[in-house]
Design a protein around this motif. Structure first.
Motif, PDB file in Angstrom:
ATOM      1  N   GLY A  98       0.785  -1.231   0.000  1.00 52.17           N
ATOM      2  CA  GLY A  98       0.000   0.000   0.000  1.00 52.17           C
ATOM      3  C   GLY A  98       0.816   1.280   0.000  1.00 52.17           C
ATOM      4  N   ASP A  99       2.012   1.235  -0.589  1.00 55.16           N
ATOM      5  CA  ASP A  99       2.873   2.425  -0.581  1.00 55.16           C
ATOM      6  C   ASP A  99       2.729   3.274  -1.838  1.00 55.16           C
ATOM      7  OD1 ASP A  99       4.124   0.832  -2.440  1.00 55.16           O
ATOM      8  OD2 ASP A  99       6.063   0.757  -1.417  1.00 55.16           O
ATOM      9  N   GLY A 100       1.814   2.867  -2.733  1.00 52.44           N
ATOM     10  CA  GLY A 100       1.594   3.629  -3.958  1.00 52.44           C
ATOM     11  C   GLY A 100       2.470   3.205  -5.119  1.00 52.44           C
ATOM     12  N   GLN A 135      10.895  -2.135  -5.529  1.00 58.20           N
ATOM     13  CA  GLN A 135      12.180  -2.739  -5.189  1.00 58.20           C
ATOM     14  C   GLN A 135      12.327  -2.972  -3.681  1.00 58.20           C
ATOM     15  OE1 GLN A 135      15.560  -0.773  -6.991  1.00 58.20           O
ATOM     16  NE2 GLN A 135      14.502  -0.497  -8.934  1.00 58.20           N
ATOM     17  N   CYS A 136      11.372  -2.461  -2.906  1.00 59.56           N
ATOM     18  CA  CYS A 136      11.389  -2.656  -1.452  1.00 59.56           C
ATOM     19  C   CYS A 136      10.002  -3.094  -0.993  1.00 59.56           C
ATOM     20  CB  CYS A 136      11.813  -1.381  -0.736  1.00 59.56           C
ATOM     21  SG  CYS A 136      13.468  -0.796  -1.156  1.00 59.56           S
ATOM     22  N   PRO A 137       9.572  -4.314  -1.363  1.00 63.93           N
ATOM     23  CA  PRO A 137       8.251  -4.776  -0.941  1.00 63.93           C
ATOM     24  C   PRO A 137       8.201  -4.961   0.577  1.00 63.93           C
ATOM     25  CG  PRO A 137       9.513  -6.576  -1.909  1.00 63.93           C
ATOM     26  CD  PRO A 137      10.309  -5.325  -2.146  1.00 63.93           C
ATOM     27  N   CYS A 142      10.992   2.367  -2.122  1.00 64.06           N
ATOM     28  CA  CYS A 142      11.881   2.216  -0.966  1.00 64.06           C
ATOM     29  C   CYS A 142      11.716   3.395  -0.009  1.00 64.06           C
ATOM     30  CB  CYS A 142      13.331   2.118  -1.417  1.00 64.06           C
ATOM     31  SG  CYS A 142      13.672   0.648  -2.415  1.00 64.06           S
ATOM     32  N   PRO A 143      11.815   3.152   1.313  1.00 59.64           N
ATOM     33  CA  PRO A 143      11.680   4.242   2.283  1.00 59.64           C
ATOM     34  C   PRO A 143      12.694   5.352   2.019  1.00 59.64           C
ATOM     35  CG  PRO A 143      11.597   2.120   3.393  1.00 59.64           C
ATOM     36  CD  PRO A 143      11.984   1.835   1.968  1.00 59.64           C
ATOM     37  N   LEU A 144      12.269   6.590   2.220  1.00 58.70           N
ATOM     38  CA  LEU A 144      13.154   7.729   2.004  1.00 58.70           C
ATOM     39  C   LEU A 144      14.323   7.697   2.982  1.00 58.70           C
ATOM     40  CD1 LEU A 144      10.669  10.691   1.421  1.00 58.70           C
ATOM     41  CD2 LEU A 144      11.806   9.252  -0.275  1.00 58.70           C
ATOM     42  N   ASP A 148      22.439   7.979   4.482  1.00 62.53           N
ATOM     43  CA  ASP A 148      23.394   7.338   5.389  1.00 62.53           C
ATOM     44  C   ASP A 148      23.137   5.851   5.565  1.00 62.53           C
ATOM     45  OD1 ASP A 148      21.085   7.388   6.862  1.00 62.53           O
ATOM     46  OD2 ASP A 148      21.921   8.463   8.586  1.00 62.53           O
ATOM     47  N   GLY A 149      22.129   5.341   4.851  1.00 57.07           N
ATOM     48  CA  GLY A 149      21.817   3.917   4.939  1.00 57.07           C
ATOM     49  C   GLY A 149      20.772   3.580   5.982  1.00 57.07           C
ATOM     50  N   VAL A 150      20.360   4.572   6.767  1.00 56.34           N
ATOM     51  CA  VAL A 150      19.304   4.367   7.763  1.00 56.34           C
ATOM     52  C   VAL A 150      18.075   5.154   7.294  1.00 56.34           C
ATOM     53  CG1 VAL A 150      18.611   4.615  10.177  1.00 56.34           C
ATOM     54  CG2 VAL A 150      21.009   4.134   9.611  1.00 56.34           C
ATOM     55  N   PRO A 151      16.982   4.480   6.935  1.00 56.35           N
ATOM     56  CA  PRO A 151      15.799   5.175   6.424  1.00 56.35           C
ATOM     57  C   PRO A 151      15.281   6.221   7.405  1.00 56.35           C
ATOM     58  CG  PRO A 151      15.606   2.805   6.101  1.00 56.35           C
ATOM     59  CD  PRO A 151      16.802   3.008   6.980  1.00 56.35           C
ATOM     60  N   ASP A 152      14.686   7.269   6.869  1.00 55.87           N
ATOM     61  CA  ASP A 152      14.205   8.379   7.694  1.00 55.87           C
ATOM     62  C   ASP A 152      13.314   7.929   8.841  1.00 55.87           C
ATOM     63  OD1 ASP A 152      15.575  10.023   5.998  1.00 55.87           O
ATOM     64  OD2 ASP A 152      13.819  10.920   5.058  1.00 55.87           O
TER      65      ASP A 152
END
Length: 285
Positions: A118-120, A127-129, A142-144, A149-153
């Motif tokens: 449901g992420d649109g 690429q990030c189910p 994919c999460p912003l 830095d490799g850690v999603p917001d």
């Protein structure tokens, strides 16, 4: 019996049969089962050709029998084939896709490609189910990660890390001073503003279940060493208790009170002492 009468009788009989084929085909147009042989456009075309030929033969003069039969047969075959043709049911069209869905892509009841998380972003492009609900994503699903830095917001306790900086599991270069996490005067009771800030910290920790944290309490130099040590420990414990109330497992947290041992500014000024009265969040390795 006259030729015209014979032709019309044959034509009428065949017309009745053709009407039955067309009716059967019409009634079964929504069915998923295979059509019977007599519903085939080819069979109907043959029947139509015979009907048309019979009518053309019967209505033509003796000198034009062959021509009339040929014209009637052609017209009848065309009409018969069209009558029994089974139009292909319209496939559902996705109202939001804006084009033809690629072949082989799984779709929902409206004909739209599936979007399981449901992420649109449709699954076949994602690429990030499995992105958690409500997390903002980029065009790839994919999460912003604003500071890359490799850690999603949504997990990052330090979302504005300088480019290229090496960060810990919390997304921070160094321990994070929890700005505005304050306490009532001379106590370990959190203010309402502090609780609001810690709720955001807890939300990101909940999204980052592998991270373990240190909660450090610090004071200024006013008062005895032993008193400040005890106060800083109680304040660190208070932060830990609040995060636990927000659902963070206590096994993921350790609370340490350092008192006045680790100042970050001069205790000779009010501004410096205010900076030293702080709580820090760091990775617990």
């Amino acid at each position: 019996m006259k030729k015209s009468t014979t032709g019309l009788l044959i034509g009428s009989a065949l017309m009745i049969g053709l009407s039955g084929c067309a009716t059967s085909a019409s009634q079964s147009s929504g069915s998923m089962e295979s059509d019977a042989w007599y519903q085939s456009p080819f069979v109907c075309a043959v029947a139509g050709g015979l009907i048309g030929g019979g009518i053309g033969y019967a209505t033509s003069s003796d000198s034009d029998e062959d021509k009339g039969a040929a014209i009637g047969s052609t017209a009848g075959a065309t009409i018969g084939g069209m009558l029994c043709a089974n139009p292909k049911p319209a496939e559902p069209q996705c109202p939001t896709f804006g084009g033809t869905v690629p072949a082989g892509v799984a779709t929902d009841s409206e004909g739209c490609p599936l979007d399981s998380d449901g992420d649109g972003v449709y699954d076949y492009r994602d690429q990030c189910p499995g992105t958690p609900a409500g997390v903002e994503v980029d065009g790839k699903g994919c999460p912003l990660d604003s500071d890359a830095d490799g850690v999603p917001d949504y997990m990052d306790q330090c979302p504005d890390t300088p480019a290229g900086a090496e960060v810990n599991a919390l997304g921070c270069v160094d321990d994070l001073v929890l700005e505005d996490v304050n306490f009532e005067f001379d106590s370990a009771k959190l203010t309402m503003g502090a609780e609001s800030i810690l709720s955001d910290v807890a939300e990101k920790l909940a999204a980052n279940p592998e991270a373990r944290v240190r909660l450090e309490g610090h004071t200024d130099s006013v008062g005895s060493d032993s008193y400040n040590k005890d106060l800083s420990q109680r304040r660190a414990d208070s932060v830990k208790a609040y995060l636990a109330s927000e659902g963070i497992d206590t096994n993921r947290m350790t609370a340490i009170g350092y008192g006045e041992e680790q100042p970050i500014a001069s205790n000779d000024t009010e501004a410096g002492r205010a900076m030293n009265r702080r709580v820090e969040l760091g990775e617990w390795e």
